[in-house]
Design a protein around this motif. Structure first.
Motif, short mmCIF file in Angstrom:
data_model
loop_
_atom_site.label_atom_id
_atom_site.label_comp_id
_atom_site.label_asym_id
_atom_site.label_seq_id
_atom_site.Cartn_x
_atom_site.Cartn_y
_atom_site.Cartn_z
N ASP A 1 6.73 6.86 -13.62
CA ASP A 1 5.86 7.92 -14.11
C ASP A 1 5.79 7.84 -15.63
O ASP A 1 6.63 7.21 -16.27
CB ASP A 1 6.34 9.30 -13.68
CG ASP A 1 7.71 9.64 -14.25
OD1 ASP A 1 7.76 10.16 -15.38
OD2 ASP A 1 8.73 9.35 -13.59
N THR B 1 -0.88 19.69 -16.26
CA THR B 1 -0.81 19.22 -14.87
C THR B 1 -1.84 19.94 -14.02
O THR B 1 -2.55 19.32 -13.21
CB THR B 1 0.60 19.44 -14.29
OG1 THR B 1 1.55 18.72 -15.08
CG2 THR B 1 0.68 18.96 -12.85
N ALA C 1 -1.94 14.63 -14.45
CA ALA C 1 -0.61 14.36 -13.90
C ALA C 1 -0.03 13.10 -14.51
O ALA C 1 -0.75 12.13 -14.80
CB ALA C 1 -0.68 14.22 -12.39
#
Length: 276
Positions: free
Chosen positions: A50, A24, A29
């Protein structure tokens, strides 16, 4: 940063424990703009928000499942750049006695140039397939198949003939990721586990830096708790924790610890500069 650099410079050995927060910090991400840029169609069709949660979504069929996974694997395993924090770590470790323990499955350490014999990726690899049953303890590289799936998918599905099945029992293939008790620990996994145990045994009384980077609370039993225990049992150890928004350690380790709530990428870059 000076304390960390000094500890690394003076150490007999360095043990790195890395979690998802390191990738990250490298810019990879699993949510936000990067997700929307690559998975807006899956988001609109299934309500997935996500890439992490998408991996657990109950897709209606294998064709849809592999459309999702092939695109995710291509993005996160094969077609992404090598993250700068991984290169900074490599620079810090070069010429030193080290080992890397990681729960990450995106192959960044290998691609950065970390010595394969000094790496234990405990939770698997996006680049490997296994039998889903599993009927045997072997894994298989998937890059060619993944690229073919991405090139041929349409309407959020891959062609039926591209869905992989085990050549021995005919069951569907799955990714070699530790999600349940079907995870395959193949010969390479066990060889890496032994090298890790050997490293720990060799340096259990030495001046060792336990460098924990980007490790959260999902699987603390793999990196965080063992690092705490090793530090508690070795007065020569220095425990370093770099993480953003989630830092903690036992008060008993206060004198041996450097705990930073920080951007791991910036911290590693700063330590690299200090090491020269």
């Amino acid at each position: 940063m000076d304390r960390i650099a000094d500890a690394i410079r003076d150490a007999d050995a360095i043990l790195v424990g890395a979690g998802a927060g390191l990738s990250t910090a490298a810019g990879f991400a699993y949510a936000g703009k990067r997700f929307d840029d690559n998975f807006a169609d899956f988001r609109d069709a299934y309500g997935i928000t996500d890439m992490y949660s998408g991996g657990f979504y109950p897709f209606p069929d294998e064709e849809s499942l592999w459309a999702w996974w092939s695109r995710s694997i291509l993005l996160n395993r094969y077609d992404c750049p090598v993250g700068q924090p991984y290169l900074d770590l490599l620079h810090m470790l070069r010429g030193r006695d080290y080992f890397v323990l990681t729960t990450n499955v995106d192959h960044q350490f290998q691609r950065a140039g970390i010595d394969h014999d000094r790496l234990f990726y405990t939770q698997g690899d996006y680049g490997l397939l296994q039998c889903s049953k599993p009927c045997h303890k072997a894994t298989y590289d998937n890059e060619g198949l993944i690229r073919h799936m991405v090139a041929e998918q349409s309407d959020l599905r891959v062609p039926r003939e591209l869905v992989p099945h085990c050549s021995r029992c005919g069951a569907p293939m799955s990714l070699n990721l530790r999600c349940d008790d079907t995870f395959v620990e193949d010969e390479g996994w066990h060889a890496a586990a032994k090298r890790y145990d050997d490293f720990l045994r060799e340096h259990r009384h030495d001046r060792i830096v336990l460098l924990e980077v980007g490790v959260g609370g999902n699987t603390p039993g793999i990196i965080k708790y063992p690092f705490w225990r090793m530090a508690a049992q070795n007065r020569h150890a220095t425990y370093v924790q770099l993480n953003k928004g989630e830092v903690l350690a036992p008060s008993q380790l206060e004198r041996q610890s450097v705990i930073l709530d920080c951007d791991a990428a910036k911290a590693l870059s700063s330590v690299r500069v200090r090491l020269g």
